[in-house]
Each structure stands twice: as C-alpha cells, then as structure tokens.
Design a protein around this motif. Structure first.
Motif, PDB file in Angstrom:
ATOM      1  N   VAL A 100      -2.825   5.886 -10.143  1.00 16.83           N
ATOM      2  CA  VAL A 100      -1.507   6.477 -10.381  1.00 16.83           C
ATOM      3  C   VAL A 100      -0.464   5.370 -10.283  1.00 16.83           C
ATOM      4  CG1 VAL A 100       0.083   8.270  -9.615  1.00 16.83           C
ATOM      5  CG2 VAL A 100      -2.371   8.523  -9.202  1.00 16.83           C
ATOM      6  N   LYS A 101       0.505   5.426 -11.204  1.00 20.03           N
ATOM      7  CA  LYS A 101       1.541   4.404 -11.174  1.00 20.03           C
ATOM      8  C   LYS A 101       2.647   4.829 -10.211  1.00 20.03           C
ATOM      9  CE  LYS A 101       4.037   1.528 -14.404  1.00 20.03           C
ATOM     10  NZ  LYS A 101       4.509   1.355 -15.757  1.00 20.03           N
ATOM     11  N   GLY A 102       2.940   3.995  -9.243  1.00 14.47           N
ATOM     12  CA  GLY A 102       3.968   4.335  -8.263  1.00 14.47           C
ATOM     13  C   GLY A 102       5.312   3.729  -8.627  1.00 14.47           C
ATOM     14  N   PRO A 103       6.386   4.116  -7.898  1.00  9.68           N
ATOM     15  CA  PRO A 103       7.705   3.525  -8.148  1.00  9.68           C
ATOM     16  C   PRO A 103       7.702   2.027  -7.867  1.00  9.68           C
ATOM     17  CG  PRO A 103       7.775   5.079  -6.272  1.00  9.68           C
ATOM     18  CD  PRO A 103       6.402   5.125  -6.826  1.00  9.68           C
ATOM     19  N   GLN A 104       8.407   1.268  -8.683  1.00 12.96           N
ATOM     20  CA  GLN A 104       8.529  -0.199  -8.539  1.00 12.96           C
ATOM     21  C   GLN A 104       7.171  -0.899  -8.613  1.00 12.96           C
ATOM     22  OE1 GLN A 104      11.574  -1.385  -8.264  1.00 12.96           O
ATOM     23  NE2 GLN A 104      12.812   0.082  -7.138  1.00 12.96           N
ATOM     24  N   SER A 105       6.226  -0.291  -9.341  1.00 18.15           N
ATOM     25  CA  SER A 105       4.873  -0.839  -9.278  1.00 18.15           C
ATOM     26  C   SER A 105       4.718  -2.161 -10.038  1.00 18.15           C
ATOM     27  CB  SER A 105       3.861   0.189  -9.778  1.00 18.15           C
ATOM     28  OG  SER A 105       4.146   0.480 -11.118  1.00 18.15           O
ATOM     29  N   ASP A 106       5.796  -2.604 -10.735  1.00 19.26           N
ATOM     30  CA  ASP A 106       5.686  -3.932 -11.349  1.00 19.26           C
ATOM     31  C   ASP A 106       5.760  -5.033 -10.276  1.00 19.26           C
ATOM     32  OD1 ASP A 106       8.276  -3.118 -10.886  1.00 19.26           O
ATOM     33  OD2 ASP A 106       9.143  -4.260 -12.550  1.00 19.26           O
ATOM     34  N   ILE A 107       6.294  -4.700  -9.104  1.00 17.86           N
ATOM     35  CA  ILE A 107       6.377  -5.695  -8.035  1.00 17.86           C
ATOM     36  C   ILE A 107       5.652  -5.245  -6.769  1.00 17.86           C
ATOM     37  CG2 ILE A 107       7.959  -6.930  -6.478  1.00 17.86           C
ATOM     38  CD1 ILE A 107       9.939  -6.974  -8.879  1.00 17.86           C
ATOM     39  N   VAL A 108       5.828  -3.966  -6.420  1.00 16.77           N
ATOM     40  CA  VAL A 108       5.143  -3.462  -5.220  1.00 16.77           C
ATOM     41  C   VAL A 108       3.839  -2.791  -5.645  1.00 16.77           C
ATOM     42  CG1 VAL A 108       5.327  -2.024  -3.166  1.00 16.77           C
ATOM     43  CG2 VAL A 108       7.389  -3.063  -4.125  1.00 16.77           C
ATOM     44  N   PHE A 109       2.708  -3.388  -5.281  1.00 11.80           N
ATOM     45  CA  PHE A 109       1.420  -2.826  -5.679  1.00 11.80           C
ATOM     46  C   PHE A 109       1.063  -1.607  -4.845  1.00 11.80           C
ATOM     47  CE2 PHE A 109      -0.636  -6.719  -7.924  1.00 11.80           C
ATOM     48  CZ  PHE A 109       0.463  -6.782  -8.757  1.00 11.80           C
ATOM     49  N   SER A 110       1.329  -1.694  -3.526  1.00  8.04           N
ATOM     50  CA  SER A 110       0.969  -0.549  -2.694  1.00  8.04           C
ATOM     51  C   SER A 110       1.780  -0.517  -1.415  1.00  8.04           C
ATOM     52  CB  SER A 110      -0.521  -0.586  -2.356  1.00  8.04           C
ATOM     53  OG  SER A 110      -0.811  -1.755  -1.631  1.00  8.04           O
ATOM     54  N   GLY A 144       4.061   2.307  21.762  1.00  9.91           N
ATOM     55  CA  GLY A 144       5.235   3.108  21.390  1.00  9.91           C
ATOM     56  C   GLY A 144       4.911   4.022  20.232  1.00  9.91           C
ATOM     57  N   THR A 145       5.291   3.592  19.038  1.00  7.98           N
ATOM     58  CA  THR A 145       5.005   4.398  17.855  1.00  7.98           C
ATOM     59  C   THR A 145       3.584   4.153  17.348  1.00  7.98           C
ATOM     60  OG1 THR A 145       5.873   2.619  16.509  1.00  7.98           O
ATOM     61  CG2 THR A 145       7.391   4.394  17.048  1.00  7.98           C
ATOM     62  N   GLY A 146       3.039   2.973  17.658  1.00  8.48           N
ATOM     63  CA  GLY A 146       1.707   2.630  17.155  1.00  8.48           C
ATOM     64  C   GLY A 146       1.694   2.417  15.648  1.00  8.48           C
ATOM     65  N   ILE A 147       2.882   2.245  15.069  1.00  9.48           N
ATOM     66  CA  ILE A 147       2.951   2.205  13.593  1.00  9.48           C
ATOM     67  C   ILE A 147       2.963   0.777  13.046  1.00  9.48           C
ATOM     68  CG2 ILE A 147       5.475   2.205  13.349  1.00  9.48           C
ATOM     69  CD1 ILE A 147       5.196   4.155  11.050  1.00  9.48           C
ATOM     70  N   ARG A 148       2.202   0.583  11.988  1.00 10.54           N
ATOM     71  CA  ARG A 148       2.302  -0.656  11.224  1.00 10.54           C
ATOM     72  C   ARG A 148       2.485  -0.220   9.771  1.00 10.54           C
ATOM     73  NH1 ARG A 148       3.241  -4.391  14.324  1.00 10.54           N
ATOM     74  NH2 ARG A 148       1.294  -4.448  15.434  1.00 10.54           N
ATOM     75  N   ALA A 149       3.664  -0.474   9.246  1.00  8.19           N
ATOM     76  CA  ALA A 149       3.937  -0.120   7.853  1.00  8.19           C
ATOM     77  C   ALA A 149       3.922  -1.412   7.061  1.00  8.19           C
ATOM     78  CB  ALA A 149       5.302   0.550   7.752  1.00  8.19           C
ATOM     79  N   SER A 150       3.309  -1.410   5.899  1.00 10.92           N
ATOM     80  CA  SER A 150       3.311  -2.639   5.115  1.00 10.92           C
ATOM     81  C   SER A 150       3.323  -2.364   3.624  1.00 10.92           C
ATOM     82  CB  SER A 150       2.106  -3.521   5.481  1.00 10.92           C
ATOM     83  OG  SER A 150       0.922  -2.899   5.075  1.00 10.92           O
ATOM     84  N   VAL A 151       3.814  -3.352   2.890  1.00  7.89           N
ATOM     85  CA  VAL A 151       3.790  -3.247   1.430  1.00  7.89           C
ATOM     86  C   VAL A 151       3.128  -4.505   0.878  1.00  7.89           C
ATOM     87  CG1 VAL A 151       5.835  -1.817   1.076  1.00  7.89           C
ATOM     88  CG2 VAL A 151       6.089  -4.264   1.344  1.00  7.89           C
ATOM     89  N   MET A 152       2.452  -4.351  -0.239  1.00  8.73           N
ATOM     90  CA  MET A 152       1.875  -5.517  -0.890  1.00  8.73           C
ATOM     91  C   MET A 152       2.741  -5.835  -2.101  1.00  8.73           C
ATOM     92  SD  MET A 152      -1.774  -6.200  -2.526  1.00  8.73           S
ATOM     93  CE  MET A 152      -2.756  -5.311  -1.346  1.00  8.73           C
ATOM     94  N   VAL A 153       3.351  -7.009  -2.092  1.00  9.07           N
ATOM     95  CA  VAL A 153       4.271  -7.347  -3.181  1.00  9.07           C
ATOM     96  C   VAL A 153       3.762  -8.550  -3.983  1.00  9.07           C
ATOM     97  CG1 VAL A 153       6.394  -6.401  -2.188  1.00  9.07           C
ATOM     98  CG2 VAL A 153       5.670  -8.703  -1.552  1.00  9.07           C
ATOM     99  N   HIS A 154       4.057  -8.536  -5.262  1.00 10.31           N
ATOM    100  CA  HIS A 154       3.648  -9.621  -6.166  1.00 10.31           C
ATOM    101  C   HIS A 154       4.909 -10.403  -6.527  1.00 10.31           C
ATOM    102  CE1 HIS A 154       2.010 -10.875 -10.357  1.00 10.31           C
ATOM    103  NE2 HIS A 154       1.546 -11.695  -9.439  1.00 10.31           N
TER     104      HIS A 154
END
Lengths: 173, 360
Positions: free
Chosen positions: B17-27, B174-184
C-alpha cells in the motif's frame, strides 16, 4: 535465561560448535564462556550496555559523602532477583521490576541524564487507574476509621473496617 | 521457487500500500515495551518463567483470535525456525536481531499482513511493533496502543505511578515507546548536506541509524530516525516531535531534489540511467553497490526521469537482495561471493520481468 553452567548470570552468549559435522549449541554467560576458552569474546566491541555502564561507573563524586554513597550503592542487592547495582552497571539492564524500587535513590540522576526527566507523563494502564482510585479511597477510609475509634463509635468503626477489608481484597485480586 | 512466488513471500502486505509522503518516507514504525508484573525480566528469567510468558501470550491470542487484527495471525517460536528463516524475518524488520539471535525462548505473534508483530522474551517480556507505509506515526501509535489495551485485559503489566512502564533497560522506561521512520535522502547526500543535517537531528534528542538498527551502516541513503527519550513526555508529544522533525527533513530533501533537477538535470538523468544499466546487466554486485544503484534509480522514479521501472519494484528489490533473502531464494547457504552473483541475477530477472509485464 540464566547460564546453565553457573546458574547465576544471564546467558548472553549463544554459540554453535561444529566438529566433524557434529553440531552442538550452547548458551552461556560471558564469564563461563571466557573460562571455556573456545568462544571468541568481543572485548572491544561497542555496545549500548557498555556505554551505559561507563556512565554509571564514572559518576563524578563531588564530596566524600557522595563517594561513600557510591561504595554503598555498589553493594546494594535487589531482594527479589538478587541483582546488585554493580551487575546492573555491567549489563545495563535490570533483573526485575523490583530493581526500580531497590535502586530508586540512585536512579534519579541516571534518569535525568538519559531522559532529562524523572516522572512518567504518558499512558496509564486501565487496571492501574482503577487500583489508584482504590488506593486513594483506602487512605481516606483508614483516616476515618482512626477518627471513629478515637470517638469510640465502635459500631461505625466496624463497618468501615469491613469496607477496608473488602477494598484490600479487591486490590489483591 | 519461482520468482513470482518468492516476491509474494518477500513483500509484506502492508508494504504494497502506498502511504503518505512515500517518495521519501518508506515506513513508520512504533514499538512499545511491556513487562508482566511479578516475573523477572527476560535477562534473568529461568526457562520455565520464560516459557510461562510465551504460554500466557499464546493463550490470550487463542481466546481472542477472532479479533480483526489477529485474524489468521501466526504464532511462531524462534526455536522452530532455522537461522536463515530468522534472518529473513529480521531483514523484513518483523523481528529484532536480538530476538533472532539471543532469545532461546523467543516467540512472535505476527499478523497476516505483517504490519503487527508482538515479540515475546526479547529484552522485555513483550514488545509490540506496528509498521505502516509512508509517514503515519500517529496511526502506528494508535494501533500499538490498541494492542496494548488488548493485552492488558489479559495480564497486569509492571507499572509504577512515577516511573511509568518498567522496562529491562532504563533507556526505555516510562512510555516504553520507540517511534521511528525510514527515510530515503539521496538528494541531500548528493549535495553533501547529510554531514551537516544528521548531527542536528541528534542534537534535538533524536537518533539516526542505518536501516538495520543500532550500529548498522546506512545503505542506499536510507536512514532510520527515532526518538531517544521515553520518560517525562507523553506518547503523543514524542510522536509529534519526531513527526515535526521528519517533516522538516522532507522539505530539505524536496528542496535539494528541485535544486539538482534545476541545476544539473542531465547529469542526474545520466546517473540514474547508468545505475539502471548496471542493475539490469551486471553479473556480480555486492549489497552496498546494489543499494546505492537502487537508491539512484528510485530517485529517478520519484522525479519522473525513468519510466522503465516502478517505485514498488525498487522497494521490493531493496528487501530481496539482502543476504538472508538471497539464500532463501537459492534454497541453500551461500558465501559472500556466491551471494554477489545471485544478487546480480535476481535483480536482472526482476527488471526483465518488469519490462515484459509492467506492474503499474
């Protein structure tokens, strides 16, 4: 998992040995692996744990009082899992959730350095939300109980005592 | 195995599925760490304690397997997989290298579209991971939080009013959260702005890594940007901040692309087609070069300079040319030299298939 060799330290090394086509797999802790001698250990490898432990061990001590405190916290041991502060410094990981209470006094400067904060502001589990309410209500009831006893209103006091018992049971569940 | 069949297995459904801004943000990925109250953390747990955690999550899933996000999910124990199978899951980012290599009692509950994976007995008892295409951090967090609520119906998590969710390593507290994006970021790399940009990202409290996590090399101008702080900020604040920085990076990258296109369009087109030529015809190619060439061609696709391939084929190839995948496709272990030959062949075949039978 714990190292099957010594039964004390966490098994952090997994190695597979193949001799004449016979494959054996083993999980060991660093110390036992080193003693066995046939496992290459990565002494110079960078790891986050090492970074963390380096900044735990080189805490600057500004006064003699503080350096005494450092000696003391290195011998501190968690009563639940048996982990010492020294071991934590080495692994960079706690053994169980009670470690957070055992080492609480030494935690704050470390948390401030890692996160810049010491208090949680995010999500709270639904269950805890309920328990938190019960705990607060219990505190109020206990105060009321003391007042009733002092006023010698024993019949009322007995009712409150039963309420407290019921809430405590609810908490334990 | 036929190439078509292999591709079907290689590419997770969520990736199609193609996501928003997928030309730069892969996931976009959100991972949260949780531990069960009353049991030691995995580092110190005995075999039976570790097995108990596996059993508890398994039973929770069995009870609720008709929930929409768990329908047709798979419960996989690490001990049932070969090293190669584990490696493939790591290359698809579905499990962590640590779960694959260091967790004898590790397991994973994987949704059918592979967007959700719940890792068991990694560094913490439970790690919930949600992957979404493009820039969709909020959605990924909503999903992860939803799964957290589901699990919480079944067990009590280790939580402290002041410290929040208790984790094995205090860096996740605390939150235990790790949020990340893969960018090209190929254009920023070309105009040599990355050495200036990346340290700034670190200064605002975010981490930059290569695509396979801590310590891995940035291949093909792909970077993973994630939050560092987990305590003292709410999950929404953490995600907002990361999203804000990523949006700025996107602007810089778009600006760099426009500048290159304006100032040296011919040189860029030449570079894209040279890379395409190498991918389409080489006989031996290592993964570093392949990733770089794929990155060039992908940029060409995003800028409409090249029509021979689609962005999705480039995405596919970036996953399929990794060592684990190549060996799975070959059905045998391969040494690095053999892999370079197989890699070149796989890329050639895939591009040829695209030319005969365009996917878009």
């Amino acid at each position: 998992m714990l190292c099957p060799e010594c039964g004390k330290r966490p098994a952090t090394i997994h190695y597979t040995k193949i001799i004449n086509g016979n494959k054996t797999e083993q999980y060991l802790c660093e110390v036992c692996a080193h003693e066995k001698g046939d496992v290459p250990t990565f002494e110079n490898g960078f790891s986050f744990q090492k970074l963390l432990s380096s900044f735990l061990n080189f805490e600057p001590s500004f006064s003699e009082h503080e350096s005494r405190a450092t000696v003391k916290h290195q011998t501190l041991r968690c009563p639940t899992c048996g982990m010492t502060y020294n071991q934590f410094g080495k692994f960079g990981r706690f053994g169980c959730s009670d470690c957070y209470y055992t080492f609480r006094t030494h935690l704050e400067p470390m948390l401030r350095r890692i996160h810049g904060h010491t208090t949680h502001r995010g999500k709270i589990p639904e269950r805890t939300k309920g328990a938190l309410k019960i705990r607060r209500k219990l505190e109020l009831l206990k105060e009321e109980l003391a007042r009733k006893v002092q006023a010698e209103e024993f019949e009322e006091a007995a009712k409150i005592r039963d309420q407290i018992r019921a809430l405590q049971e609810q908490l334990e569940q | 195995m036929s190439l078509q069949h292999f591709i079907k297995n290689a590419i997770s459904e969520w990736m199609r599925v193609k996501g928003p801004q997928s030309d730069i943000v892969f996931s976009s990925r959100v991972r949260i760490a949780r531990n069960l109250a009353g049991l030691p953390f995995p580092t110190l747990s005995t075999s039976s304690q570790a097995e108990e955690v596996v059993r508890m999550v398994y039973e929770a899933w069995q009870k609720d397997s008709d929930l929409p996000f768990l329908k047709k999910a798979a419960f996989i124990r690490m001990s049932d997989l070969t090293p190669l199978e584990k490696r493939v899951l790591v290359e698809k980012h579905l499990i962590s290298p640590q779960l694959a290599e260091e967790s004898p009692h590790g397991a994973v509950l994987l949704s059918q579209d592979e967007a959700i994976s719940i890792m068991i007995n990694e560094e913490d008892h439970i790690r919930i991971q949600c992957l979404f295409p493009g820039l969709q951090l909020e959605k990924a967090w909503e999903m992860a939080s939803h799964l957290d609520d589901w699990l919480e119906k079944h067990f009590t998590f280790a939580f402290d009013d002041q410290c929040g969710y208790l984790t094995s390593c205090p860096t996740n507290l605390g939150t235990g959260i790790r949020a990340s994006v893969m960018v090209h970021l190929p254009a920023l790399a070309m105009i040599q702005q990355l050495p200036r940009l990346l340290p700034v990202i670190t200064q605002v409290g975010l981490a930059v890594r290569g695509i396979y996590g801590e310590g891995s090399e940035a291949l093909g101008q792909l970077y993973q940007i994630s939050n560092q702080v987990t305590l003292g900020q709410s999950e929404e604040e953490i995600i907002d901040k990361l999203q804000g920085v990523v949006r700025q990076i996107i602007e810089h990258e778009l600006d760099a692309r426009r500048r290159i296109l304006h100032q040296s369009a011919l040189e860029l087109e030449d570079r894209v087609y040279r890379s395409y030529g190498i991918l389409a015809h080489s006989r031996v190619i290592d993964s570093k070069e392949a990733m770089q060439r794929l990155s060039d061609v992908r940029l060409g696709v995003d800028l409409n300079l090249i029509k021979e391939v689609s962005a999705s084929v480039m995405n596919e190839l970036m996953v399929m040319i990794q060592p684990g995948f190549l060996q799975q496709y070959a059905g045998q272990r391969l040494d690095p030299e053999e892999r370079d030959v197989r890699r070149a062949k796989l890329i050639r075949e895939r591009l040829l298939m695209e030319n005969n039978n365009p996917s878009e």
